[in-house]
Design a protein around this motif. Sequence first.
Motif, PDB file in Angstrom:
ATOM      1  N   LYS A 176      56.756  73.819  62.769  1.00 60.03           N
ATOM      2  CA  LYS A 176      57.500  73.334  61.607  1.00 60.03           C
ATOM      3  C   LYS A 176      58.877  73.983  61.564  1.00 60.03           C
ATOM      4  CE  LYS A 176      53.795  72.226  58.443  1.00 60.03           C
ATOM      5  NZ  LYS A 176      53.233  72.436  57.116  1.00 60.03           N
ATOM      6  N   ALA A 177      59.878  73.181  61.228  1.00 60.28           N
ATOM      7  CA  ALA A 177      61.223  73.717  61.083  1.00 60.28           C
ATOM      8  C   ALA A 177      61.268  74.599  59.839  1.00 60.28           C
ATOM      9  CB  ALA A 177      62.235  72.581  60.972  1.00 60.28           C
ATOM     10  N   VAL A 178      61.711  75.838  60.022  1.00 57.66           N
ATOM     11  CA  VAL A 178      61.853  76.768  58.900  1.00 57.66           C
ATOM     12  C   VAL A 178      63.212  77.443  58.998  1.00 57.66           C
ATOM     13  CG1 VAL A 178      59.372  77.233  58.730  1.00 57.66           C
ATOM     14  CG2 VAL A 178      60.816  78.747  60.108  1.00 57.66           C
ATOM     15  N   LYS A 179      63.703  77.838  57.860  1.00 55.88           N
ATOM     16  CA  LYS A 179      64.956  78.604  57.841  1.00 55.88           C
ATOM     17  C   LYS A 179      64.568  80.068  57.937  1.00 55.88           C
ATOM     18  CE  LYS A 179      67.380  74.895  55.641  1.00 55.88           C
ATOM     19  NZ  LYS A 179      68.086  74.384  54.475  1.00 55.88           N
ATOM     20  N   SER A 180      64.852  80.647  59.079  1.00 54.45           N
ATOM     21  CA  SER A 180      64.334  81.983  59.381  1.00 54.45           C
ATOM     22  C   SER A 180      64.990  83.090  58.568  1.00 54.45           C
ATOM     23  CB  SER A 180      64.469  82.270  60.883  1.00 54.45           C
ATOM     24  OG  SER A 180      65.814  82.222  61.296  1.00 54.45           O
ATOM     25  N   CYS A 181      65.990  82.745  57.762  1.00 56.32           N
ATOM     26  CA  CYS A 181      66.599  83.769  56.904  1.00 56.32           C
ATOM     27  C   CYS A 181      65.788  83.998  55.639  1.00 56.32           C
ATOM     28  CB  CYS A 181      68.044  83.423  56.561  1.00 56.32           C
ATOM     29  SG  CYS A 181      68.235  82.058  55.398  1.00 56.32           S
ATOM     30  N   THR A 182      64.764  83.190  55.421  1.00 52.96           N
ATOM     31  CA  THR A 182      63.923  83.394  54.237  1.00 52.96           C
ATOM     32  C   THR A 182      62.458  83.521  54.600  1.00 52.96           C
ATOM     33  OG1 THR A 182      63.834  81.037  53.853  1.00 52.96           O
ATOM     34  CG2 THR A 182      65.498  82.263  52.630  1.00 52.96           C
ATOM     35  N   VAL A 183      62.176  83.800  55.860  1.00 53.58           N
ATOM     36  CA  VAL A 183      60.802  84.027  56.320  1.00 53.58           C
ATOM     37  C   VAL A 183      60.729  85.458  56.838  1.00 53.58           C
ATOM     38  CG1 VAL A 183      59.048  83.347  58.012  1.00 53.58           C
ATOM     39  CG2 VAL A 183      60.504  81.598  56.954  1.00 53.58           C
ATOM     40  N   LEU A 184      59.711  86.177  56.442  1.00 55.53           N
ATOM     41  CA  LEU A 184      59.532  87.529  56.963  1.00 55.53           C
ATOM     42  C   LEU A 184      58.996  87.450  58.396  1.00 55.53           C
ATOM     43  CD1 LEU A 184      57.894  89.194  53.842  1.00 55.53           C
ATOM     44  CD2 LEU A 184      60.239  89.511  54.668  1.00 55.53           C
ATOM     45  N   ALA A 185      59.451  88.350  59.233  1.00 56.89           N
ATOM     46  CA  ALA A 185      58.945  88.399  60.614  1.00 56.89           C
ATOM     47  C   ALA A 185      57.437  88.608  60.609  1.00 56.89           C
ATOM     48  CB  ALA A 185      59.654  89.495  61.396  1.00 56.89           C
ATOM     49  N   ALA A 186      56.932  89.354  59.652  1.00 60.19           N
ATOM     50  CA  ALA A 186      55.487  89.608  59.562  1.00 60.19           C
ATOM     51  C   ALA A 186      54.710  88.307  59.356  1.00 60.19           C
ATOM     52  CB  ALA A 186      55.197  90.583  58.432  1.00 60.19           C
ATOM     53  N   GLN A 187      55.328  87.311  58.735  1.00 64.07           N
ATOM     54  CA  GLN A 187      54.666  86.026  58.529  1.00 64.07           C
ATOM     55  C   GLN A 187      54.482  85.274  59.845  1.00 64.07           C
ATOM     56  OE1 GLN A 187      57.554  85.023  55.238  1.00 64.07           O
ATOM     57  NE2 GLN A 187      55.702  84.057  54.394  1.00 64.07           N
ATOM     58  N   ALA A 188      55.238  85.640  60.853  1.00 66.11           N
ATOM     59  CA  ALA A 188      55.129  84.982  62.162  1.00 66.11           C
ATOM     60  C   ALA A 188      54.093  85.673  63.053  1.00 66.11           C
ATOM     61  CB  ALA A 188      56.488  84.966  62.852  1.00 66.11           C
ATOM     62  N   ASP A 189      53.525  86.791  62.585  1.00 67.40           N
ATOM     63  CA  ASP A 189      52.539  87.525  63.385  1.00 67.40           C
ATOM     64  C   ASP A 189      51.382  86.602  63.789  1.00 67.40           C
ATOM     65  OD1 ASP A 189      51.259  89.649  64.653  1.00 67.40           O
ATOM     66  OD2 ASP A 189      50.206  90.245  62.814  1.00 67.40           O
ATOM     67  N   GLY A 190      51.124  86.548  65.078  1.00 68.49           N
ATOM     68  CA  GLY A 190      50.056  85.693  65.588  1.00 68.49           C
ATOM     69  C   GLY A 190      50.457  84.239  65.756  1.00 68.49           C
ATOM     70  N   GLY A 191      51.688  83.940  65.427  1.00 65.92           N
ATOM     71  CA  GLY A 191      52.164  82.563  65.490  1.00 65.92           C
ATOM     72  C   GLY A 191      53.049  82.292  66.686  1.00 65.92           C
ATOM     73  N   GLU A 192      53.638  81.109  66.651  1.00 65.05           N
ATOM     74  CA  GLU A 192      54.492  80.669  67.739  1.00 65.05           C
ATOM     75  C   GLU A 192      55.845  80.240  67.178  1.00 65.05           C
ATOM     76  OE1 GLU A 192      54.269  77.560  71.482  1.00 65.05           O
ATOM     77  OE2 GLU A 192      52.446  78.133  70.422  1.00 65.05           O
ATOM     78  N   VAL A 193      56.897  80.782  67.770  1.00 69.04           N
ATOM     79  CA  VAL A 193      58.260  80.478  67.329  1.00 69.04           C
ATOM     80  C   VAL A 193      59.005  79.836  68.492  1.00 69.04           C
ATOM     81  CG1 VAL A 193      60.468  81.469  66.572  1.00 69.04           C
ATOM     82  CG2 VAL A 193      58.311  82.372  65.659  1.00 69.04           C
ATOM     83  N   MET A 194      59.775  78.827  68.176  1.00 71.91           N
ATOM     84  CA  MET A 194      60.654  78.216  69.184  1.00 71.91           C
ATOM     85  C   MET A 194      62.078  78.285  68.655  1.00 71.91           C
ATOM     86  SD  MET A 194      60.480  74.438  70.807  1.00 71.91           S
ATOM     87  CE  MET A 194      61.650  73.876  71.999  1.00 71.91           C
ATOM     88  N   THR A 195      62.964  78.837  69.460  1.00 68.63           N
ATOM     89  CA  THR A 195      64.384  78.906  69.109  1.00 68.63           C
ATOM     90  C   THR A 195      65.156  77.955  70.015  1.00 68.63           C
ATOM     91  OG1 THR A 195      64.957  80.630  70.701  1.00 68.63           O
ATOM     92  CG2 THR A 195      64.084  81.360  68.546  1.00 68.63           C
ATOM     93  N   VAL A 196      66.440  77.853  69.767  1.00 66.80           N
ATOM     94  CA  VAL A 196      67.270  76.966  70.590  1.00 66.80           C
ATOM     95  C   VAL A 196      67.213  77.364  72.063  1.00 66.80           C
ATOM     96  CG1 VAL A 196      69.455  78.228  70.306  1.00 66.80           C
ATOM     97  CG2 VAL A 196      69.466  75.720  70.587  1.00 66.80           C
ATOM     98  N   GLU A 197      66.979  78.627  72.337  1.00 69.78           N
ATOM     99  CA  GLU A 197      66.877  79.069  73.738  1.00 69.78           C
ATOM    100  C   GLU A 197      65.657  78.455  74.430  1.00 69.78           C
ATOM    101  OE1 GLU A 197      67.460  81.210  71.208  1.00 69.78           O
ATOM    102  OE2 GLU A 197      69.031  82.634  71.785  1.00 69.78           O
TER     103      GLU A 197
END
Length: 156
Positions: free
Chosen positions: A56-77
């Motif tokens: 899901k597209a999220v604005k990473s300036c309002t998500v804590l890094a801890a919320q991504a624990d165990g998850g998958e992130v995709m960046t422009v790279e």
Amino acid sequence: MSLPIKVKINGAMREATIEPRLLLVHFIRETLGLTGTHIGCDTTNCGACTVLLNGKAVKSCTVLAAQADGGEVMTVEGLAQNGKLHPIQEGFWEKHGLQCGFCTPGMMMTTYALLKKNPNPSEEDIRWAISGNLCRCTGYVNIVKAVQYAAEKMQS
């Protein structure tokens, strides 16, 4: 207090020990060194920091890094594969969808999320999808054309 986290970023598992209040955008840029994700406003208005979190597209300036624990992130790279531009990147290049380029990573990640959900969006669908991403250089005509180009290319 520090918190260990594990996050799959652009297909690679990464581990780090972070402060619990660290924002995802700072984790991506400063801890992992992936500077394609931009910090524009810190208020979710501009969308320059948009990444995909668990698809899901999220604005990473309002998500804590801890919320991504165990998850998958995709960046422009994570868009380009094997040295070849992703059709979204190609579309922004071919249709001049980038001006200064500051908003471009967020626009591309929003486009990726849109085209995964709706591979054949109308112009209205595209404009609605990117409405949370601001381009301060000019209008959105070429950005819309870039998304249409990418949609067509991804279907062929």
